[in-house]
Design an enzyme around this catalytic site. Structure first.
Site, mmCIF file in Angstrom:
data_model
loop_
_atom_site.group_PDB
_atom_site.id
_atom_site.type_symbol
_atom_site.label_atom_id
_atom_site.label_comp_id
_atom_site.label_asym_id
_atom_site.label_seq_id
_atom_site.Cartn_x
_atom_site.Cartn_y
_atom_site.Cartn_z
ATOM 1 C CD1 TRP A 136 -2.710 -1.735 0.583
ATOM 2 C CD2 TRP A 136 -1.581 -2.389 2.734
ATOM 3 N NE1 TRP A 136 -2.960 -3.089 1.245
ATOM 4 C CE2 TRP A 136 -2.367 -3.185 2.312
ATOM 5 C CE3 TRP A 136 -0.486 -2.356 3.790
ATOM 6 C CZ2 TRP A 136 -2.316 -4.326 3.310
ATOM 7 C CZ3 TRP A 136 -0.652 -3.389 4.619
ATOM 8 C CH2 TRP A 136 -1.661 -4.181 4.355
ATOM 9 C CG HIS A 137 4.370 1.567 1.227
ATOM 10 N ND1 HIS A 137 5.656 0.871 1.650
ATOM 11 C CD2 HIS A 137 3.697 1.673 2.208
ATOM 12 C CE1 HIS A 137 5.362 0.710 2.885
ATOM 13 N NE2 HIS A 137 4.107 1.174 3.322
#
Length: 590
Positions: free
Chosen positions: A524-525
């Site tokens: 989720w970056h």
């Protein structure tokens, strides 16, 4: 076939969830004495009260997105000016799925319309999530806190003095030192044995070697999010509306340049409202909706590639071909660590920062609180977080039975242990974001082109080799009481887990290059879509438009540090202070 297997894998979990998941984000009326300025969107009045307005019944700043950057930005600007913060989700404070470490996986698994996590699947076939709650990503992530490198700060061109004032402002309020479990100690010792040295101890700083970072979970396992930073705001000048979904930015196009004058949003009942800026030329709409939400909103508001906008009958305010371009997500792959020993749940605490261009992290265990999923399904349904929604027509008894049959091939020890994460830093592969319709509630089409560039594949291979060494270390084999496994045996556990919708190949465990491509997942970056010099200028103002800025991770060309949340929160505070000082000088008092 791979799609069917992945669907089979996640279907079982989702069927369990339907039986118990709470479908609300908590009691929205709680914490009124701590945050009296937080209100439901339906309470909105188009004219701010005298106490919150200084410019002809309009707000000085309208911030779209009460997330990782939006909350500290709003709190800071409200020290001197009237601020309206609009958040599409609810509050995190009273939601046990958000608040407690042991329930970390539940929010990611909840795919209901009111979930704090909105799932999406990239066109690459990787399952992903975006926040839909006050606090943004800090309300649904794994909690690891670490600063950006000095190199990163210099390259971006930030004022290092102000940066070093802004990080501590965040840290003293919501960041903690982790307990550091036996699993994390085994990871630390294994990383050092594998050559990821020196050991830098506990530090927020980005340093080559192995270290223990901060966490936004306190010693009781309770999460502290960027929403708590709002307590530092001026309650007389700050209004926060939850369940306020901004549908478009409103522009005045009668002058030489388009000028933002307000926003249109809908409340929890679906009723539309219009919030307006004041007449002061410094008043602004600031979009802080994240790497997915910000370019999506700009496109819906008429700023973007003209042909794409016209194709959806969106009135073009400004033709900018770079909106939504340069999207990147740090590709991650996992190596399972089977265990015969019962494992206490921990999320990210230890990290190996290598000179190979990869980061190595670890997590373990499976939460079993009273609200948790009561089946021992460990890693495959929890911390990896690769959870998709299965359309109702695809739910069948046959698919569940097929999943159960395939699962029997995976040793039970794999469900009791943890895993090592290998994440490629600063991927060279990039993609784009495009609208599929004009409904802001729907996810846009997002492509990250994982491993499209050979340099990313090369670094992933090095990361998998290192991660395998860590798993095979005597520190882990002694702790888990499992025999040392071959690389092929370890890789096979991940391949069989079906962690994405990408078709698998027969040589997945023979070719590390193919393993990287076929088992890629996300942590989720993701970032990009509104880059400096192409969409915004160095002061984060949108090019070609007046009174409109962007402050969030969509402006990043590289994810800062090993995990970005620290720097995104810092950026919100940094830009708030910068704006106040530029407008008021010493009178800002900050």
């Amino acid at each position: 076939m791979a799609s069917v297997c992945a669907i089979n894998f996640f279907l079982c979990l989702l069927l369990w969830l339907f039986n118990f998941l709470p479908l609300s984000q908590g009691n929205e009326n709680s914490n009124e004495h701590h945050y009296p300025f937080i209100k439901k969107a339906s309470t909105f009045s188009s004219s701010p009260s005298d106490s919150t307005s200084t410019t002809n019944n309009g707000y000085e700043y309208i911030i779209v997105g009460g997330g990782t950057a939006g909350c500290p930005l709003a709190a800071t600007l409200s020290q001197n000016f009237s601020v309206l913060l609009l958040e599409r989700g609810g509050i995190p404070f009273t939601n046990p799925n958000v608040s407690f470490l042991e329930n970390f996986h539940i929010t990611l698994a909840d795919t209901s319309p009111t979930s704090a996590s909105q799932y999406f699947i990239s066109t690459d076939g990787v399952l992903n999530a975006r926040a839909r709650i006050l606090g943004g990503g800090t309300s649904i992530n794994a909690g690891f806190y670490t600063r950006a490198s000095t190199r990163y700060i210099e390259n971006v061109g930030w004022d290092s003095k102000l940066v070093n004032e802004s990080y501590p402002w965040v840290e003293k309020q919501i960041v903690h030192r982790p307990k550091f479990s036996a699993w994390q100690r085994a990871a630390r010792d294994s990383l050092l044995d594998a050559g990821v040295s020196p050991f830098n101890g506990f530090t927020y700083d980005h340093k080559y070697g192995t270290k223990v970072g901060g966490t936004i979970f306190d010693r009781f396992g309770r999460r502290h999010t960027s929403a708590e930073l709002l307590s530092q705001g001026n309650s007389d000048k700050l209004t926060v509306l939850i369940h306020a979904t901004v549908q478009k930015i409103v522009f005045d196009t009668t002058g030489k340049r388009p000028k933002a004058i307000g926003v249109i949003f809908k409340d929890e009942n679906g009723k539309q409202h219009q919030a307006m800026l004041g007449s002061d030329r410094h008043s602004e709409v600031i979009v802080s909706s994240g790497a997915i939400g910000t370019p999506q909103l700009l496109l819906l508001s008429g700023i973007g590639p003209k042909p794409e906008l016209e194709n959806l009958n969106i009135t073009v305010v400004l033709d900018n071909k770079f909106i939504g371009k340069g999207m990147a997500d740090n590709p991650m792959n996992t190596i399972f660590v089977p265990s015969k020993r019962p494992i206490q749940q921990t999320l990210i605490e230890t990290v190996g920062i290598t000179k190979l261009g990869v980061y190595i992290e670890t997590s373990c265990g499976f939460g079993q609180s009273n609200n948790s999923i009561h089946c021992h399904h460990g890693l495959l349904s929890a911390e990896i977080g690769q959870l998709s929604t299965i359309p109702p027509k695809q739910r069948s008894r046959e698919s569940v039975e097929a999943f159960i049959k395939n699962k029997k091939d995976i040793p039970i020890e794999a469900f009791r242990g943890g895993f090592i994460l290998s994440k490629v830093a600063n991927p060279w592969s990039t993609g784009e974001l495009k609208l599929i319709n004009t409904n802001v509630d729907d996810n846009p089409a997002v492509t990250f082109n994982y491993f499209n560039h050979p340099y990313d594949v090369q670094r992933c291979v090095e990361g998998i080799r290192l991660a395998t060494k860590v798993v095979q270390s005597q520190h882990f084999t002694n702790y888990t009481m499992c025999d040392r496994q071959t690389t092929e045996e370890l890789l096979n556990l991940t391949v069989k887990a079906n962690v994405n919708l990408i078709p698998k190949h027969l040589n997945d465990t023979k070719s590390l290059e193919q393993f990287c491509k076929d088992t890629v997942i996300t942590i989720w970056h993701y970032h990009g879509g509104c880059h400096v010099g192409k969409v915004i200028n160095a002061d984060y103002k949108v090019l070609g438009v007046d009174r409109l800025s962007v402050v969030d991770g969509s402006t990043f060309t590289e994810s800062p540090g090993t995990n970005p949340q620290a720097t995104v929160m810092m950026l919100g505070r940094y830009m708030g202070v910068k704006i106040l000082r530029e407008r008021l000088g010493k009178l800002a008092g900050i």
